[in-house]
Structures are given as structure tokens and as C-alpha cells.
Write a protein that holds these residues in place. Structure first.
Motif: not given
Length: 319
Positions: A106-114
């Protein structure tokens, strides 16, 4: 590297779970030696450094939504394949490992978005260098939750990283680098990937590399799919959409990104998280210099000062 792990005893508390697991599995650094994890970490530096360089032209041609769609499809597909090849039985007695795998994805994917939201309004130097400071939260979480101690050198290193962020966010000669939204997205990606680094290490030691790839695949589809659905009416923001090579740049960017994650995952499996993350955090040495020589982005004295603060800082926190 072993792709699975024996079942570990203990409850949901992270410290007992990690200790029980390490009693059954030899220490990471001792399994393959320093050369193995260090080589993989340095490979990640090169891969992510070049990937950061490619991210700019790819995102400027495709826009954030299309870039993330590429990641969801192609990178997600790669993780599915890796999961099918290397998956093992999940340790049901270690629920923290399962939760850590979910949170890592989850945190890795959110990092992609940001990151891809920020790359449209920020310079490669700002996004690459600030997000590369992600080992700081990783190490702080390890100290807080796993009882690791913080030495004077690590305190100094964290202060140097924070100062680096301040220097990079204050560049009057660069409208993009000083833009508030650019700094916000860079810091959000920094925090997200800092959490990802910690949860990835816990997960890979608990459930194995192959199963973690399965969580990555699921997150790519669900999280990125939800983002794309919620932003479906957003106008396409691709300032260089008229330029050629959009698909090529997009695929190259996804290849660098996914390759770096896979290599780093195996580095975490073989070596200590604090040292592995500190080494991989030095990839701005590749991206910023390459951006200067190939993309003609300005490299002023403040950039040099920021890198001079960042480089010793990222290594001091691993002492």
C-alpha cells in the motif's frame, strides 16, 4: 536467496515475531555475505537513478494517469509472474508478517502516485533527491518498533537530510522546484516510501520475497485502479504530449522502476534494512548528474550543497 520462510511463533507484536523468525532463519547478512546485498543495493542505485531520469520525459508525454496505468498493467503483470514462480505457503502463525506485506504494498503504491503527481511540477533533482531520503523514516521506525538504538552519527545524518530537503525546496531561480505543490508531493512520496522500506523488510523476513510480490501485484491493481477511476474526468496533463516516444519512455520507466523494486527486495532479504536502504538512497548521484548532462537541467551551487548534505547524511543514519 530463499524465497520463503519457516513459520514463526508469537503474536501480533512486531518484536516477538521478528525474533522468533530470526531464530529459525540465519541472519540475513550472514547467509550470502556483504558482497551479495551490497552488490544488489548498488545495482538498485544505478537502476533507480536512470529511472528517475526517464520519469520526467515519460510523465511529460503521457501524464500522471497514463503513466500510472502503465505501472498497473505492466509492472503489476511482472509481479504476478514473480509471485506465481516464487510463492510459498504463507505463515499463518505470523499475522504481523501478512499485515506488513499489505502495508508495504500500500505505501509503496501510494508513493508512486505522489511521485508521478509531483514530477509534473517539480524538477528531477528535487523529486529524486528528496524521495531518496526515504531511509530516514525506515530507520526511525526500526528504532521505535524494533528497539534499535540511535547513535550520534545517525542523529546528525537525519538532521543533514532534513536540511537537504530545506535547501532543495528553496530555489528562487527555479519556479518548479520552489512551487509549494512540488515540495508537498516530494515529502508525501518521501514518507510513503520510508514506511514502505520498513514494512518491506519486515514482510520479506516473515512471508518471503515471492509472497511479497503477490501483495505488490494486488496493490498495483486495486490502489492504482481506484486512483484511475476517481480521476477519470481529470483533463490530461501532458505538456509534451505532441512529442514522440511516449510509449517507449513509459515502458522504459516502468522497467527501471519494477527492476529496482525486485532487486531491492532481494537485497533486503540478504542484508540489514538500515544499511541496504542507506546505500540505495544515494541514487540521486546518478539521476541529478544525468539530468544536468542529458536534460540540460540547471545544476547550481544550491544543488551541490544539497547533495553534499545528503550524501554523508544518508550514510550516517546507517552507522
Amino acid at each position: 536467496a530463499a524465497t520463503g520462510s519457516p513459520q514463526s511463533a508469537g503474536g501480533f507484536s512486531p518484536l516477538p515475531a521478528r525474533r522468533a523468525h530470526s531464530a529459525l532463519r540465519p541472519p540475513a547478512a550472514g547467509r550470502m555475505g556483504t558482497e551479495a546485498w551490497l552488490g544488489l543495493a548498488l545495482a538498485t542505485v544505478v537502476i533507480w537513478g536512470l529511472g528517475t531520469l526517464v520519469s520526467k520525459p515519460a510523465t511529460m508525454r503521457l501524464g500522471t494517469r497514463r503513466m500510472l496505468a502503465f505501472i498497473a498493467v505492466f509492472e503489476g503483470g511482472a509481479y504476478v509472474a514473480l509471485f506465481l514462480v516464487f510463492r510459498t505457503a504463507l505463515p499463518a502463525s505470523d499475522p504481523y508478517g501478512l499485515v506488513a506485506g499489505f502495508l508495504a504494498a500500500l505505501t509503496g503504491t501510494l508513493g508512486y502516485i505522489f511521485y508521478y503527481e509531483g514530477i509534473l511540477v517539480a524538477s528531477v533533482g528535487l523529486m529524486g533527491t528528496v524521495t531518496a531520503a526515504y531511509p530516514a523514516p525506515t530507520i526511525l521506525l526500526s528504532i521505535w518498533l524494533l528497539g534499535e538504538t540511535l547513535g550520534l552519527g545517525q542523529v546528525i545524518g537525519i538532521l543533514l537530510i532534513l536540511l537537504c530537503v530545506v535547501v532543495l525546496s528553496r530555489q528562487p531561480g527555479s519556479e518548479r522546484a520552489g512551487k509549494t505543490s512540488a515540495v508537498v508531493f516530494a515529502l508525501l512520496a518521501f514518507v510513503s516510501w520510508g514506511l514502505w522500506g520498513y514494512f518491506s523488510k519486515v514482510a520479506v523476513d516473515s512471508i518471503g520475497e515471492g509472497n511479497l510480490f503477490g501483495f505488490y501485484a494486488l496493490s498495483n491493481v486495486l490502489v492504482l485502479g481506484t486512483f484511475l477511476l476517481l480521476t477519470r474526468r481529470r483533463p490530461v496533463e501532458a505538456p509534451h504530449a505532441d512529442r514522440g516516444g511516449a510509449i517507449g519512455f513509459g515502458l522504459l520507466d516502468v522497467t527501471f522502476g519494477a527492476s529496482g523494486v525486485v532487486v531491492l527486495t532481494y537485497a533486503y532479504a540478504m542484508g540489514p534494512a538500515s544499511l541496504v536502504s542507506a546505500v540505495t538512497g544515494s541514487y540521486p548521484l546518478v539521476s541529478t548528474l544525468a539530468a544536468h548532462f542529458l536534460l540540460k537541467e540547471r545544476f547550481g551551487w544550491k544543488d551541490a550543497v544539497a547533495l553534499a548534505l545528503f550524501i554523508p547524511g544518508i550514510f550516517l543514519i546507517a552507522l
